[in-house]
Design a protein around this motif. Structure first.
Motif, PDB file in Angstrom:
ATOM      1  N   VAL A  66       0.834  -1.203   0.000  1.00  0.00           N
ATOM      2  CA  VAL A  66       0.000   0.000   0.000  1.00  0.00           C
ATOM      3  C   VAL A  66       0.866   1.248   0.000  1.00  0.00           C
TER       4      VAL A  66
ATOM      5  N   TYR B  98       1.056   5.282   0.557  1.00  0.00           N
ATOM      6  CA  TYR B  98       0.321   6.259   1.350  1.00  0.00           C
ATOM      7  C   TYR B  98       1.197   7.488   1.589  1.00  0.00           C
TER       8      TYR B  98
ATOM      9  N   PRO C 110      -4.193   7.243   2.376  1.00  0.00           N
ATOM     10  CA  PRO C 110      -3.947   5.942   1.734  1.00  0.00           C
ATOM     11  C   PRO C 110      -4.381   5.971   0.276  1.00  0.00           C
TER      12      PRO C 110
ATOM     13  N   PRO D  54      -6.040   0.552  -3.995  1.00  0.00           N
ATOM     14  CA  PRO D  54      -5.435  -0.221  -5.096  1.00  0.00           C
ATOM     15  C   PRO D  54      -6.115   0.018  -6.439  1.00  0.00           C
TER      16      PRO D  54
ATOM     17  N   THR E 239      -1.047   2.136  -5.781  1.00  0.00           N
ATOM     18  CA  THR E 239      -1.074   0.864  -5.058  1.00  0.00           C
ATOM     19  C   THR E 239      -1.571  -0.193  -6.037  1.00  0.00           C
TER      20      THR E 239
ATOM     21  N   MET F 224      -9.020  -2.251   4.587  1.00  0.00           N
ATOM     22  CA  MET F 224      -7.654  -1.915   4.203  1.00  0.00           C
ATOM     23  C   MET F 224      -7.192  -0.631   4.884  1.00  0.00           C
TER      24      MET F 224
ATOM     25  N   LEU G 280      -4.232  -0.289   7.699  1.00  0.00           N
ATOM     26  CA  LEU G 280      -3.102   0.613   7.525  1.00  0.00           C
ATOM     27  C   LEU G 280      -2.930   1.506   8.748  1.00  0.00           C
TER      28      LEU G 280
END
Length: 404
Positions: free
Chosen positions: A114, A116, A160, A163, A168, A186, A190
């Protein structure tokens, strides 16, 4: 041309002269296989950008706030919650999401690297109030950079990247299917990985308001103390997604590999026409997010947040080409917004952002509803000073409550 080694591989990066900066004072953080260079200023006072780069404010802010990466094995709870009956249905349904067919088994997760943004660098930064920003679909952290620049002196800002939207990557098994529960889990995972135990202010834009609703109404760790909804998507189908059966049809077509080339061509034209950014595939992820949201349950979540007396801000423009103004007004009413402050778009830039952040006093007021006449779907771009000021007012209010 900049040549760098990553392991035994030589990477060559093209840097346009219009984006030149003094590399003597920059630390190379990471070079990815996608020709992205992550840099951080070793001494912000020595970071010298040429006039050409300064005109590209987005590029300057990307250098100022580089991305970081965290490996997560996430969505275990979401996948484990899918019961056997649902699994049997998925096995029979050719158009079902591929990844979810194996998801219900214990231990299955989506393995993601991920990306961020986190403005905390120095020890004192971790003591600041935490602001979480959640982008829409399709979108990424870049659209929030002007907000980050305004809030960073007063808060630790975290963004974040969901995806599939460029920063991501989707997991190799393609289990992550962009459902509301997956995105929410998710983000929660995180925050736990970053040891964030309290979110003072969470801000969502467009579809980013869906996980914001779940996190604020359900999450106990970390605890959410205020929420801001910018151009929130509806609690009932809005004009950009009606009729929903067409989205379901497109999603079914995407499951046929031999049709994807045609859809990519169509998506590319749509992305260009709407000017929304992202790659053509990002549209299918957006469609899956919309289809994966139980719209019938959204009103109850809105009422729940109102009952919780959570400090909130709802801001939108009446010239939003994706969402009807009346739907957003209903959304705000369910959240308890009874009065809207109305500002003309051409006048809102006269409100200058207060550069001197003062300690809030008990009872500091903030705007719950903000309507920008002539504002678009990207209200924080239309009136950056006004939105930043409103977010700071809400942050001050929450900070004052925490000190009582």
């Amino acid at each position: 041309m900049l040549k760098l080694f990553r392991g035994s591989k030589l990477l060559s990066l093209n840097i346009k002269s219009s984006y030149y900066c003094n590399l003597d004072h920059l630390e190379i953080i990471m070079v990815s296989h996608k020709n992205m260079m992550m840099v951080r200023s070793l001494d912000s006072s020595k970071l010298q950008l040429t006039k050409n780069m300064c005109t590209e404010s987005g590029k300057a802010l990307e250098l100022k706030y580089p991305l970081q990466y965290k490996y997560l094995e996430t969505c275990k709870s979401t996948y484990s919650a899918i019961n056997i009956d649902v699994m049997k249905h998925l096995e029979k349904n050719e158009n079902a999401f591929k990844g979810h067919r194996n998801a219900p088994f214990v231990g299955v997760s989506a393995k993601l690297m991920v990306s961020y943004l986190d403005t905390a660098e120095k020890k004192e930064d971790f003591k600041k109030p935490v602001v979480l920003l959640m982008h829409g679909s399709p979108d990424c952290h870049k659209s929030f950079l002007p907000i980050v620049d305004a809030l960073a002196p007063h808060a630790r800002v975290i963004i974040p990247n969901i995806p599939g939207y460029g920063f991501t990557d989707i997991d190799k098994e393609e289990r992550f299917q962009h459902s509301l529960s997956e995105i929410t889990e998710m983000i929660s995972d995180l925050l736990h990985a970053l040891n964030v135990r309290r979110v003072d202010l969470a801000v969502g834009h467009s579809a980013g308001c869906f996980p914001l609703l779940l996190l604020c109404s359900v999450s106990q760790q970390p605890k959410f103390h205020a929420a801001a909804f910018m151009n929130p998507v509806g609690h009932r189908p809005w004009k950009a997604v009606r009729p929903l059966y067409k989205l379901a049809l497109v999603n079914a077509m995407w499951s046929k590999p031999w049709l994807r080339w045609l859809l990519r061509l169509i998506f590319a034209r749509i992305v260009t026409a709407l000017g929304i950014g992202g790659n053509p595939e990002s549209l299918i992820y957006t469609i899956r997010t919309i289809l994966g949201v139980p719209l019938s349950s959204i009103p109850s979540l809105l009422v729940r947040i109102d009952v919780m007396n959570l400090p909130i801000l709802v801001a939108y423009g009446d010239n939003d080409r994706f969402i009807e103004a009346e739907i957003t007004a209903e959304f705000g009413k369910l959240l308890g917004v009874e009065e809207w402050q109305i500002v003309e778009r051409e006048n809102c830039e006269q409100d200058k952002l207060d550069q001197n952040y003062k300690e809030p006093s008990a009872g500091t007021r903030y705007a719950k509803g903000l309507l920008v006449k002539g504002g678009t779907h990207y209200i924080y771009r239309d009136c950056p000073a006004l939105i930043n000021d409103s977010l700071l007012d809400l942050l001050r209010f929450v900070s004052s409550k925490s000190k009582l």
